[in-house]
Write a protein that holds these residues in place. Sequence first.
Motif, PDB file in Angstrom:
ATOM      1  N   THR A  15     125.242  92.972 120.233  1.00 24.03           N
ATOM      2  CA  THR A  15     124.096  93.232 119.364  1.00 24.03           C
ATOM      3  C   THR A  15     124.501  93.404 117.901  1.00 24.03           C
ATOM      4  O   THR A  15     125.670  93.648 117.577  1.00 24.03           O
ATOM      5  CB  THR A  15     123.376  94.516 119.816  1.00 24.03           C
ATOM      6  N   ALA A  16     123.510  93.330 117.026  1.00 26.92           N
ATOM      7  CA  ALA A  16     123.745  93.579 115.603  1.00 26.92           C
ATOM      8  C   ALA A  16     124.251  94.999 115.389  1.00 26.92           C
ATOM      9  O   ALA A  16     125.084  95.247 114.504  1.00 26.92           O
ATOM     10  CB  ALA A  16     122.459  93.344 114.818  1.00 26.92           C
ATOM     11  N   GLU A  17     123.774  95.934 116.199  1.00 26.52           N
ATOM     12  CA  GLU A  17     124.216  97.327 116.066  1.00 26.52           C
ATOM     13  C   GLU A  17     125.708  97.451 116.367  1.00 26.52           C
ATOM     14  O   GLU A  17     126.412  98.225 115.719  1.00 26.52           O
ATOM     15  CB  GLU A  17     123.408  98.220 117.017  1.00 26.52           C
ATOM     16  N   TYR A  18     126.183  96.681 117.346  1.00 22.71           N
ATOM     17  CA  TYR A  18     127.615  96.736 117.663  1.00 22.71           C
ATOM     18  C   TYR A  18     128.440  96.169 116.509  1.00 22.71           C
ATOM     19  O   TYR A  18     129.480  96.728 116.141  1.00 22.71           O
ATOM     20  CB  TYR A  18     127.897  95.964 118.950  1.00 22.71           C
ATOM     21  N   TYR A  19     127.976  95.083 115.923  1.00 24.98           N
ATOM     22  CA  TYR A  19     128.706  94.528 114.778  1.00 24.98           C
ATOM     23  C   TYR A  19     128.718  95.515 113.609  1.00 24.98           C
ATOM     24  O   TYR A  19     129.701  95.602 112.871  1.00 24.98           O
ATOM     25  CB  TYR A  19     128.104  93.187 114.358  1.00 24.98           C
ATOM     26  N   ALA A  20     127.640  96.260 113.436  1.00 31.67           N
ATOM     27  CA  ALA A  20     127.613  97.272 112.384  1.00 31.67           C
ATOM     28  C   ALA A  20     128.648  98.357 112.664  1.00 31.67           C
ATOM     29  O   ALA A  20     129.332  98.843 111.743  1.00 31.67           O
ATOM     30  CB  ALA A  20     126.217  97.886 112.275  1.00 31.67           C
ATOM     31  N   GLU A  21     128.806  98.740 113.923  1.00 39.46           N
ATOM     32  CA  GLU A  21     129.800  99.743 114.285  1.00 39.46           C
ATOM     33  C   GLU A  21     131.218  99.205 114.092  1.00 39.46           C
ATOM     34  O   GLU A  21     132.126  99.931 113.669  1.00 39.46           O
ATOM     35  CB  GLU A  21     129.564 100.200 115.717  1.00 39.46           C
ATOM     36  N   HIS A  73     125.410  95.232 125.488  1.00 42.86           N
ATOM     37  CA  HIS A  73     125.609  96.222 124.426  1.00 42.86           C
ATOM     38  C   HIS A  73     126.780  95.881 123.514  1.00 42.86           C
ATOM     39  O   HIS A  73     126.950  96.504 122.470  1.00 42.86           O
ATOM     40  CB  HIS A  73     125.781  97.616 125.024  1.00 42.86           C
ATOM     41  N   LEU A  74     127.564  94.871 123.900  1.00 48.50           N
ATOM     42  CA  LEU A  74     128.680  94.431 123.067  1.00 48.50           C
ATOM     43  C   LEU A  74     128.348  93.162 122.290  1.00 48.50           C
ATOM     44  O   LEU A  74     129.246  92.524 121.734  1.00 48.50           O
ATOM     45  CB  LEU A  74     129.921  94.189 123.935  1.00 48.50           C
ATOM     46  N   MET A 123     156.146  95.316 126.572  1.00 49.72           N
ATOM     47  CA  MET A 123     156.011  94.994 125.161  1.00 49.72           C
ATOM     48  C   MET A 123     157.383  94.936 124.487  1.00 49.72           C
ATOM     49  O   MET A 123     158.335  95.555 124.964  1.00 49.72           O
ATOM     50  CB  MET A 123     155.148  96.057 124.477  1.00 49.72           C
ATOM     51  N   PRO A 124     157.486  94.211 123.363  1.00 47.20           N
ATOM     52  CA  PRO A 124     158.744  94.208 122.604  1.00 47.20           C
ATOM     53  C   PRO A 124     159.118  95.626 122.173  1.00 47.20           C
ATOM     54  O   PRO A 124     158.259  96.480 121.961  1.00 47.20           O
ATOM     55  CB  PRO A 124     158.414  93.338 121.385  1.00 47.20           C
ATOM     56  N   LYS A 125     160.404  95.864 122.051  1.00 51.60           N
ATOM     57  CA  LYS A 125     160.884  97.191 121.668  1.00 51.60           C
ATOM     58  C   LYS A 125     160.331  97.616 120.310  1.00 51.60           C
ATOM     59  O   LYS A 125     160.177  98.803 120.043  1.00 51.60           O
ATOM     60  CB  LYS A 125     162.418  97.205 121.636  1.00 51.60           C
ATOM     61  N   GLU A 126     160.038  96.642 119.462  1.00 44.61           N
ATOM     62  CA  GLU A 126     159.578  96.953 118.104  1.00 44.61           C
ATOM     63  C   GLU A 126     158.124  97.405 118.058  1.00 44.61           C
ATOM     64  O   GLU A 126     157.636  97.847 117.013  1.00 44.61           O
ATOM     65  CB  GLU A 126     159.727  95.716 117.202  1.00 44.61           C
ATOM     66  N   SER A 127     157.415  97.299 119.174  1.00 41.29           N
ATOM     67  CA  SER A 127     155.973  97.537 119.149  1.00 41.29           C
ATOM     68  C   SER A 127     155.634  99.017 119.174  1.00 41.29           C
ATOM     69  O   SER A 127     156.381  99.845 119.693  1.00 41.29           O
ATOM     70  CB  SER A 127     155.309  96.840 120.337  1.00 41.29           C
ATOM     71  N   ASN A 128     154.488  99.322 118.576  1.00 40.61           N
ATOM     72  CA  ASN A 128     153.931 100.682 118.583  1.00 40.61           C
ATOM     73  C   ASN A 128     152.516 100.563 119.130  1.00 40.61           C
ATOM     74  O   ASN A 128     151.579 100.294 118.395  1.00 40.61           O
ATOM     75  CB  ASN A 128     153.940 101.253 117.168  1.00 40.61           C
ATOM     76  N   LEU A 129     152.382 100.724 120.444  1.00 38.99           N
ATOM     77  CA  LEU A 129     151.117 100.458 121.119  1.00 38.99           C
ATOM     78  C   LEU A 129     150.585 101.712 121.784  1.00 38.99           C
ATOM     79  O   LEU A 129     151.308 102.421 122.486  1.00 38.99           O
ATOM     80  CB  LEU A 129     151.295  99.366 122.182  1.00 38.99           C
ATOM     81  N   ARG A 130     149.291 101.960 121.574  1.00 34.38           N
ATOM     82  CA  ARG A 130     148.569 103.010 122.284  1.00 34.38           C
ATOM     83  C   ARG A 130     147.498 102.338 123.131  1.00 34.38           C
ATOM     84  O   ARG A 130     146.690 101.570 122.613  1.00 34.38           O
ATOM     85  CB  ARG A 130     147.917 103.975 121.295  1.00 34.38           C
ATOM     86  N   ALA A 131     147.512 102.591 124.424  1.00 29.95           N
ATOM     87  CA  ALA A 131     146.535 102.001 125.329  1.00 29.95           C
ATOM     88  C   ALA A 131     145.468 103.028 125.682  1.00 29.95           C
ATOM     89  O   ALA A 131     145.779 104.193 125.969  1.00 29.95           O
ATOM     90  CB  ALA A 131     147.221 101.503 126.596  1.00 29.95           C
ATOM     91  N   ILE A 132     144.211 102.601 125.647  1.00 26.45           N
ATOM     92  CA  ILE A 132     143.080 103.486 125.951  1.00 26.45           C
ATOM     93  C   ILE A 132     142.189 102.814 126.988  1.00 26.45           C
ATOM     94  O   ILE A 132     141.838 101.639 126.849  1.00 26.45           O
ATOM     95  CB  ILE A 132     142.241 103.780 124.688  1.00 26.45           C
ATOM     96  N   VAL A 133     141.842 103.544 128.014  1.00 21.50           N
ATOM     97  CA  VAL A 133     140.892 103.060 129.008  1.00 21.50           C
ATOM     98  C   VAL A 133     139.513 103.541 128.588  1.00 21.50           C
ATOM     99  O   VAL A 133     139.229 104.746 128.588  1.00 21.50           O
ATOM    100  CB  VAL A 133     141.241 103.586 130.413  1.00 21.50           C
ATOM    101  N   ALA A 134     138.651 102.610 128.179  1.00 19.80           N
ATOM    102  CA  ALA A 134     137.330 103.001 127.672  1.00 19.80           C
ATOM    103  C   ALA A 134     136.453 101.774 127.520  1.00 19.80           C
ATOM    104  O   ALA A 134     136.920 100.628 127.557  1.00 19.80           O
ATOM    105  CB  ALA A 134     137.464 103.703 126.318  1.00 19.80           C
ATOM    106  N   ASP A 135     135.176 101.999 127.337  1.00 18.31           N
ATOM    107  CA  ASP A 135     134.226 100.946 126.981  1.00 18.31           C
ATOM    108  C   ASP A 135     134.489 100.517 125.542  1.00 18.31           C
ATOM    109  O   ASP A 135     134.773 101.352 124.670  1.00 18.31           O
ATOM    110  CB  ASP A 135     132.798 101.475 127.130  1.00 18.31           C
ATOM    111  N   ALA A 136     134.379  99.225 125.288  1.00 18.86           N
ATOM    112  CA  ALA A 136     134.748  98.688 123.979  1.00 18.86           C
ATOM    113  C   ALA A 136     133.791  99.076 122.864  1.00 18.86           C
ATOM    114  O   ALA A 136     134.104  98.867 121.690  1.00 18.86           O
ATOM    115  CB  ALA A 136     134.848  97.159 124.049  1.00 18.86           C
ATOM    116  N   ARG A 137     132.651  99.647 123.199  1.00 13.76           N
ATOM    117  CA  ARG A 137     131.745 100.143 122.156  1.00 13.76           C
ATOM    118  C   ARG A 137     131.836 101.659 122.023  1.00 13.76           C
ATOM    119  O   ARG A 137     131.994 102.185 120.916  1.00 13.76           O
ATOM    120  CB  ARG A 137     130.305  99.728 122.451  1.00 13.76           C
TER     121      ARG A 137
END
Length: 260
Positions: A160-166, A157-158, A115-129
């Motif tokens: 549904t209307a429930e996911y958009y609400a989340e 599960h990614l 990533m560019p030096k200016e970036s502030n990135l946190r990476a997480i390994v997880a399900d997107a919901r």
Amino acid sequence: MSNKPIKRWLGGVQAHATIYDDDLVPGAKILAIGGAEQSHVNLADPEQIFYEYLARIANHLSVLRPKPEPLKFLHLGAGALTLARWGALRYPKSTHVAVDIERELLDFVQTHLPMPKESNLRAIVADARAVLYEELAGELYDVIVVDIFSGPEAPEHLTTAEYYAELADSLAVDGLLFVNIGDDPPLSFTDRQVAAAQTAFGHVLLSSTPEMFTRRFPGNLILTASKARIEEPAIEACQAAGPYPSEIKHSLALDRFGKP
């Protein structure tokens, strides 16, 4: 980085991830998974976005958030972190959270496509919901980008209307959601995603090339959603920003499009 392709086995999806040079764009790299191109990033100029659908998201955001002020980004589906790189330069001092279910992919990309030096990135390994109510519970974002859909084969599960609400609950009051939808004729999956988004957001736009709205071609469409109103001049500016050709449907036109 060596000019030879770099490969890594992704155990979760049972495929190889490969990074190789784009021979047509100096300094650019392509990420492929299982032999299919997934992402493109120009390390020499991260503000240049090659893929049309990603450029459409970047252009929409530039119109709707024109000031270069810090924003909180959540990227659901990491890929080569193309938009995170772009956002780090377009909106200095922003924070970025990138979520992908494949640990190997996140490690691979961050190691070989720094990533560019200016970036502030946190990476997480997880399900997107699940990440919204587990690791990121209570967090609010200015921008959420969902780049995990692949038509009817998308994880149910990614979609549904429930996911958009989340997702709506994870956005600031004036936050923006961008969803990349890949679909095939007759775009039935797109119709379902628009309907689901409309249950959670007061304002939903759908943008692509005019040919995609004929429902006769496969391709990508960008769904943009906001709890706050997006005024007509801003929508027209988004359409004018391209990439070209560009068309946006919203309000009654979008409702009619959803009833082929």
